[in-house]
Design an enzyme around this catalytic site. Structure first.
Site, PDB file in Angstrom:
ATOM      1  N   GLY A 120       0.858  -1.182   0.000  1.00  0.00           N
ATOM      2  CA  GLY A 120       0.000   0.000   0.000  1.00  0.00           C
ATOM      3  C   GLY A 120       0.891   1.227   0.000  1.00  0.00           C
ATOM      4  N   GLY A 184      21.812 -10.427  22.090  1.00  0.00           N
ATOM      5  CA  GLY A 184      20.687  -9.678  22.652  1.00  0.00           C
ATOM      6  C   GLY A 184      19.924 -10.540  23.641  1.00  0.00           C
ATOM      7  N   ALA A 185      19.993 -10.169  24.927  1.00  0.00           N
ATOM      8  CA  ALA A 185      19.271 -10.928  25.973  1.00  0.00           C
ATOM      9  C   ALA A 185      17.930 -10.270  26.235  1.00  0.00           C
ATOM     10  N   GLY A 186      17.235  -9.875  25.162  1.00  0.00           N
ATOM     11  CA  GLY A 186      15.911  -9.275  25.313  1.00  0.00           C
ATOM     12  C   GLY A 186      14.848 -10.347  25.252  1.00  0.00           C
ATOM     13  N   VAL A 187      13.655  -9.919  24.852  1.00  0.00           N
ATOM     14  CA  VAL A 187      12.508 -10.821  24.924  1.00  0.00           C
ATOM     15  C   VAL A 187      12.651 -11.981  23.937  1.00  0.00           C
ATOM     16  N   GLY A 274      16.418  -5.974  18.958  1.00  0.00           N
ATOM     17  CA  GLY A 274      15.362  -4.977  18.833  1.00  0.00           C
ATOM     18  C   GLY A 274      14.827  -4.895  17.415  1.00  0.00           C
ATOM     19  N   ASP A 315       3.457  -0.884  15.918  1.00  0.00           N
ATOM     20  CA  ASP A 315       4.919  -0.832  16.026  1.00  0.00           C
ATOM     21  C   ASP A 315       5.519   0.344  15.262  1.00  0.00           C
ATOM     22  N   ALA A 323       1.819  -6.683  20.661  1.00  0.00           N
ATOM     23  CA  ALA A 323       0.616  -6.888  19.862  1.00  0.00           C
ATOM     24  C   ALA A 323      -0.617  -6.298  20.539  1.00  0.00           C
ATOM     25  N   HIS A 447      -9.913 -21.374  45.656  1.00  0.00           N
ATOM     26  CA  HIS A 447      -8.871 -22.177  46.284  1.00  0.00           C
ATOM     27  C   HIS A 447      -8.965 -23.615  45.812  1.00  0.00           C
TER      28      HIS A 447
HETATM   29  P1  FAD Z   1       3.061  -6.026  12.209  1.00  0.00           P
HETATM   30  O1  FAD Z   1       2.522  -7.176  12.945  1.00  0.00           O
HETATM   31  O2  FAD Z   1       4.501  -6.002  11.878  1.00  0.00           O
HETATM   32  O3  FAD Z   1       2.201  -5.922  10.872  1.00  0.00           O
HETATM   33  C1  FAD Z   1       2.480  -5.021   9.879  1.00  0.00           C
HETATM   34  C2  FAD Z   1       1.970  -5.579   8.560  1.00  0.00           C
HETATM   35  O4  FAD Z   1       2.048  -4.563   7.571  1.00  0.00           O
HETATM   36  C3  FAD Z   1       2.780  -6.747   8.023  1.00  0.00           C
HETATM   37  O5  FAD Z   1       1.903  -7.756   7.568  1.00  0.00           O
HETATM   38  C4  FAD Z   1       3.560  -6.151   6.856  1.00  0.00           C
HETATM   39  O6  FAD Z   1       3.815  -7.085   5.827  1.00  0.00           O
HETATM   40  C5  FAD Z   1       2.570  -5.110   6.367  1.00  0.00           C
HETATM   41  N1  FAD Z   1       3.158  -4.013   5.609  1.00  0.00           N
HETATM   42  C6  FAD Z   1       4.277  -3.295   5.876  1.00  0.00           C
HETATM   43  N2  FAD Z   1       4.424  -2.300   4.978  1.00  0.00           N
HETATM   44  C7  FAD Z   1       3.388  -2.411   4.118  1.00  0.00           C
HETATM   45  C8  FAD Z   1       2.969  -1.668   2.994  1.00  0.00           C
HETATM   46  N3  FAD Z   1       3.623  -0.582   2.578  1.00  0.00           N
HETATM   47  N4  FAD Z   1       1.862  -2.065   2.351  1.00  0.00           N
HETATM   48  C9  FAD Z   1       1.149  -3.130   2.776  1.00  0.00           C
HETATM   49  N5  FAD Z   1       1.479  -3.858   3.848  1.00  0.00           N
HETATM   50  C10 FAD Z   1       2.587  -3.493   4.511  1.00  0.00           C
HETATM   51  N6  FAD Z   1       3.999  -9.092  21.096  1.00  0.00           N
HETATM   52  C11 FAD Z   1       3.200  -9.459  22.114  1.00  0.00           C
HETATM   53  O7  FAD Z   1       2.386  -8.655  22.563  1.00  0.00           O
HETATM   54  N7  FAD Z   1       3.255 -10.719  22.654  1.00  0.00           N
HETATM   55  C12 FAD Z   1       4.125 -11.634  22.202  1.00  0.00           C
HETATM   56  O8  FAD Z   1       4.151 -12.750  22.707  1.00  0.00           O
HETATM   57  C13 FAD Z   1       4.996 -11.276  21.141  1.00  0.00           C
HETATM   58  N8  FAD Z   1       5.869 -12.177  20.663  1.00  0.00           N
HETATM   59  C14 FAD Z   1       6.678 -11.820  19.626  1.00  0.00           C
HETATM   60  C15 FAD Z   1       7.596 -12.760  19.177  1.00  0.00           C
HETATM   61  C16 FAD Z   1       8.443 -12.446  18.148  1.00  0.00           C
HETATM   62  C17 FAD Z   1       9.433 -13.471  17.666  1.00  0.00           C
HETATM   63  C18 FAD Z   1       8.352 -11.164  17.526  1.00  0.00           C
HETATM   64  C19 FAD Z   1       9.231 -10.812  16.373  1.00  0.00           C
HETATM   65  C20 FAD Z   1       7.447 -10.224  17.970  1.00  0.00           C
HETATM   66  C21 FAD Z   1       6.607 -10.541  19.040  1.00  0.00           C
HETATM   67  N9  FAD Z   1       5.692  -9.624  19.550  1.00  0.00           N
HETATM   68  C22 FAD Z   1       4.890  -9.974  20.601  1.00  0.00           C
HETATM   69  C23 FAD Z   1       5.560  -8.267  18.984  1.00  0.00           C
HETATM   70  C24 FAD Z   1       4.374  -8.200  18.027  1.00  0.00           C
HETATM   71  O9  FAD Z   1       4.533  -9.170  17.021  1.00  0.00           O
HETATM   72  C25 FAD Z   1       4.279  -6.811  17.412  1.00  0.00           C
HETATM   73  O10 FAD Z   1       4.250  -5.841  18.431  1.00  0.00           O
HETATM   74  C26 FAD Z   1       3.024  -6.690  16.573  1.00  0.00           C
HETATM   75  O11 FAD Z   1       3.016  -7.628  15.523  1.00  0.00           O
HETATM   76  C27 FAD Z   1       2.880  -5.275  15.996  1.00  0.00           C
HETATM   77  O12 FAD Z   1       1.737  -5.208  15.203  1.00  0.00           O
HETATM   78  P2  FAD Z   1       1.639  -4.212  13.964  1.00  0.00           P
HETATM   79  O13 FAD Z   1       0.314  -4.478  13.367  1.00  0.00           O
HETATM   80  O14 FAD Z   1       1.969  -2.847  14.394  1.00  0.00           O
HETATM   81  O15 FAD Z   1       2.777  -4.652  12.962  1.00  0.00           O
HETATM   82  P1  NAI Z   2      14.549  -6.308  22.918  1.00  0.00           P
HETATM   83  O1  NAI Z   2      14.522  -4.842  22.831  1.00  0.00           O
HETATM   84  O2  NAI Z   2      13.623  -7.004  23.830  1.00  0.00           O
HETATM   85  O3  NAI Z   2      16.002  -6.791  23.333  1.00  0.00           O
HETATM   86  C1  NAI Z   2      17.133  -6.468  22.590  1.00  0.00           C
HETATM   87  C2  NAI Z   2      18.351  -6.697  23.456  1.00  0.00           C
HETATM   88  O4  NAI Z   2      19.482  -6.633  22.620  1.00  0.00           O
HETATM   89  C3  NAI Z   2      18.509  -5.635  24.532  1.00  0.00           C
HETATM   90  O5  NAI Z   2      18.744  -6.255  25.769  1.00  0.00           O
HETATM   91  C4  NAI Z   2      19.695  -4.825  24.040  1.00  0.00           C
HETATM   92  O6  NAI Z   2      20.454  -4.258  25.079  1.00  0.00           O
HETATM   93  C5  NAI Z   2      20.485  -5.884  23.287  1.00  0.00           C
HETATM   94  N1  NAI Z   2      21.389  -5.353  22.269  1.00  0.00           N
HETATM   95  C6  NAI Z   2      21.173  -4.333  21.411  1.00  0.00           C
HETATM   96  N2  NAI Z   2      22.251  -4.153  20.611  1.00  0.00           N
HETATM   97  C7  NAI Z   2      23.155  -5.098  20.968  1.00  0.00           C
HETATM   98  C8  NAI Z   2      24.451  -5.437  20.503  1.00  0.00           C
HETATM   99  N3  NAI Z   2      25.046  -4.781  19.506  1.00  0.00           N
HETATM  100  N4  NAI Z   2      25.099  -6.459  21.106  1.00  0.00           N
HETATM  101  C9  NAI Z   2      24.521  -7.159  22.121  1.00  0.00           C
HETATM  102  N5  NAI Z   2      23.289  -6.867  22.605  1.00  0.00           N
HETATM  103  C10 NAI Z   2      22.613  -5.864  22.026  1.00  0.00           C
HETATM  104  O7  NAI Z   2      14.384  -6.807  21.410  1.00  0.00           O
HETATM  105  P2  NAI Z   2      14.081  -8.232  20.786  1.00  0.00           P
HETATM  106  O8  NAI Z   2      14.366  -9.317  21.749  1.00  0.00           O
HETATM  107  O9  NAI Z   2      14.731  -8.216  19.466  1.00  0.00           O
HETATM  108  O10 NAI Z   2      12.527  -8.179  20.566  1.00  0.00           O
HETATM  109  C11 NAI Z   2      11.940  -7.109  19.836  1.00  0.00           C
HETATM  110  C12 NAI Z   2      10.638  -6.735  20.402  1.00  0.00           C
HETATM  111  O11 NAI Z   2       9.645  -7.699  20.049  1.00  0.00           O
HETATM  112  C13 NAI Z   2      10.570  -6.696  21.919  1.00  0.00           C
HETATM  113  O12 NAI Z   2      11.081  -5.497  22.444  1.00  0.00           O
HETATM  114  C14 NAI Z   2       9.112  -6.804  22.161  1.00  0.00           C
HETATM  115  O13 NAI Z   2       8.539  -5.540  22.000  1.00  0.00           O
HETATM  116  C15 NAI Z   2       8.667  -7.723  21.055  1.00  0.00           C
HETATM  117  N6  NAI Z   2       8.527  -9.082  21.573  1.00  0.00           N
HETATM  118  C16 NAI Z   2       7.627  -9.304  22.568  1.00  0.00           C
HETATM  119  C17 NAI Z   2       7.479 -10.541  23.101  1.00  0.00           C
HETATM  120  C18 NAI Z   2       6.529 -10.729  24.218  1.00  0.00           C
HETATM  121  O14 NAI Z   2       5.733  -9.833  24.468  1.00  0.00           O
HETATM  122  N7  NAI Z   2       6.545 -11.856  24.911  1.00  0.00           N
HETATM  123  C19 NAI Z   2       8.247 -11.696  22.620  1.00  0.00           C
HETATM  124  C20 NAI Z   2       9.205 -11.336  21.601  1.00  0.00           C
HETATM  125  C21 NAI Z   2       9.302 -10.080  21.099  1.00  0.00           C
END
Ligand code: FAD
Ligand code: NAI
Length: 468
Positions: A120, A184-187, A274, A315, A323, A447
């Site tokens: 889009g 990256g020791a994030g999520v 990230g 996002d 999400a 309980h």
């Molecule tokens: P997205 O889900 O990224 O959707 C954007 C959509 O837009 C995509 O389909 C993309 O293809 C489309 N798009 C982009 N540009 C265009 C364009 N120009 N035209 C048409 N379409 C386009 N969040 C949680 O809350 N709980 C979790 O457990 C969780 N686990 C995660 C695990 C992983 C491995 C990852 C990577 C993320 C996780 N997240 C989780 C984060 C969550 O997935 C995102 O915060 C969420 O998907 C954001 O929604 P969004 O609709 O903003 O973007």
């Molecule tokens: P994150 O932001 O959670 O963690 C990234 C980590 O990488 C941080 O601890 C940061 O300090 C580290 N980092 C950054 N640059 C680095 C470098 N050069 N070398 C070493 N470490 C470095 O990001 P992540 O894990 O990629 O996930 C992205 C996002 O997706 C999350 O922030 C979250 O919003 C979403 N997500 C949510 C989940 C959930 O809700 N359960 C599950 C997975 C993702």
């Protein structure tokens, strides 16, 4: 030219929810989404296709494997010949994704939302609305909602490909890597690192910051780190990655740690450092859509961009990349367009990390509350004193309630332990209503349930916990 009241660009949790809510409000709605899975359109964005849903499916499968292998014996169940069939596990994960992404397509039909598959792109302003190139055909929309999400951030020295993967690749390993590096020791690092460790990988996590999960309450991150280390995740903090090389059959990572240069080789490397906003293909520059210095679409408190009739959510606008935050913004923006007062309470967004034990929190940490000038009182209750947790065989962790000493209002709740992903919902509701620790402590809880640990932690705020 086909005309819509609302055209949504992006069909992830932000976009598809905005589209459905807008349709419920009586608007004619189109949604253009570019996500392709196995060569086919697949609604639901990152979350349903390569994020929340498939990662949780793999976390569940791997947790069952670990439970059967290591914990069943304690329950008097003896298992021999245990094997992880990765192809079946991936197949199950894919079928969960198929079901849910297909479900969004069904909901679009049900709500008479026209779906376009492809990019889009904002083209031009016309007649008080916008002309948008929706997957190759020009359509008109009075209102446009940009919900284009985010992409994984890569390390300049380690582009994704081969043995260096982001979230999608890390959910598709066809066999368990013997050694797995995670930057990256994030999520994502701890969730997907846990999946492959449970299935047998030796996992090393390299983190730039000096500590673990710094945004969480200090007590929670300390306990979570202890538990994850006990399981065998090998964490290295304050690490500076200096070089990454894909050797074809493995990956070499060079880094500095404590003044030493270290070289490590892994079968696979997950880079989870990230995510970055995705505005590629949107035509942002051509139409003058304002982005901030990090590339996020700039919005005001009502999700309005600098362009009239163009809104942005999820996002791509930054904040918590979650999400449920994206979904709630989807509802709020549709209601705003309808002239209603849709809004999101950013103070009560829960964070949940689906490791074992799970980690969940909402609101202020003890430290943040103090920094904001509150005099704080806290109550903590361990799952080891909860009958249901002991019955489950998982008494790790605790619930901690942070309350304002002056008013008793709950400011934050922090948990690490069994099923806390579900337990957090109760305190989110409580905080939405401005509830107090006493409200929570005097609410009757079934309980024996894990929820009693929440009640007891609330009672502990005023030194009234019964079972401690
Ligand atoms: P997205 O889900 O990224 O959707 C954007 C959509 O837009 C995509 O389909 C993309 O293809 C489309 N798009 C982009 N540009 C265009 C364009 N120009 N035209 C048409 N379409 C386009 N969040 C949680 O809350 N709980 C979790 O457990 C969780 N686990 C995660 C695990 C992983 C491995 C990852 C990577 C993320 C996780 N997240 C989780 C984060 C969550 O997935 C995102 O915060 C969420 O998907 C954001 O929604 P969004 O609709 O903003 O973007
Ligand atoms: P994150 O932001 O959670 O963690 C990234 C980590 O990488 C941080 O601890 C940061 O300090 C580290 N980092 C950054 N640059 C680095 C470098 N050069 N070398 C070493 N470490 C470095 O990001 P992540 O894990 O990629 O996930 C992205 C996002 O997706 C999350 O922030 C979250 O919003 C979403 N997500 C949510 C989940 C959930 O809700 N359960 C599950 C997975 C993702």
């Amino acid at each position: 030219m086909e005309t819509f009241d609302v055209l949504v660009i992006g069909g992830g949790p932000a976009g598809y929810v905005a589209a459905i809510r807008a349709a419920q409000l009586g608007f004619s709605v189109g949604c253009v989404d570019a996500f392709t899975r196995n060569g086919k359109p697949s609604l639901g964005g990152t979350c349903l296709n390569v994020g929340c849903i498939p990662s949780k499916a793999m976390l569940d499968s791997s947790e069952k494997y670990e439970m059967i292998g290591h914990e069943a014996a304690e329950h008097g169940i003896t298992v021999t010949g245990l094997q992880a069939d990765i192809a079946t596990m991936l197949g199950r994960k894919n079928s969960v994704v198929d079901k849910l992404t297909g479900g969004i397509a069904f909901l679009f039909k049900k709500n008479k939302i026209k779906s376009f598959h492809g990019l889009g792109k904002l083209v031009r302003q016309e007649d008080g609305g916008w002309v948008v190139d929706a997957a190759g055909s020009e359509v008109k929309a009075k209102n446009v909602i940009v919900a284009t999400g985010s992409n994984p951030r890569s390390l300049p020295m380690a582009p994704f490909g081969g043995n260096i993967v982001e979230n999608s690749g890390a959910l598709e390993f066809d066999k368990v890597p013997e050694t797995l590096g995670v930057i990256g020791a994030g999520v994502i690092g701890v969730e997907l690192g846990s999946v492959w460790r449970r299935l047998g990988a030796q996992v090393t996590v390299l983190e730039a910051l000096p500590g673990f999960l710094l945004p969480a309450d200090a007590a929670v991150s300390k306990e979570a780190l202890k538990q994850l280390q006990k399981q065998g995740l090998d964490f290295h903090f304050s690490v500076n990655i200096t070089d990454v090389k894909d050797n074809g059959n493995n990956v070499t990572v060079k880094y500095e740690e404590g003044g030493n240069s270290v070289e490590a080789t892994f079968d696979k490397l997950i880079v989870s450092i990230g995510r970055v906003p995705n505005t590629q293909g949107l035509g942002a520059e051509q139409v003058g859509l304002s982005l901030d210095e990090r590339g996020f679409v700039k919005i005001d408190e009502h999700y309005r961009t600098n362009l009239p009739g163009v809104y942005a959510i999820g996002d791509v606008v930054g904040g918590a990349m979650l999400a449920h935050k994206a979904e709630d913004e989807g509802v709020a923006v549709a209601e705003r367009i309808a002239g209603q007062a849709g809004h999101v309470n950013y103070a009560t967004i829960p964070w949940i990390i689906y490791t074992s034990p799970e980690i969940a929190w909402v609101g202020l940490t003890e430290k943040a509350a103090q920094e904001q000038g509150f005099t704080v009182k806290t109550g903590q209750f361990p799952f080891s004193a909860n009958g249901r947790a002991l019955g489950h065989g998982d008494p790790r962790g605790f619930v901690k309630v942070v309350a304002d000493a002056a008013t008793d209002r709950v400011l934050g709740v922090h948990m690490v332990g069994p099923n806390v992903s579900e337990l957090i919902a109760e305190v989110v509701s409580l905080m939405e209503f401005g509830g107090s620790a006493e409200d929570l402590g005097r609410t009757i809880h079934g309980h024996p349930t894990l929820t009693e640990a929440v009640k007891e932690a609330a009672l502990a705020v005023n030194k009234q916990a019964i079972h401690m």
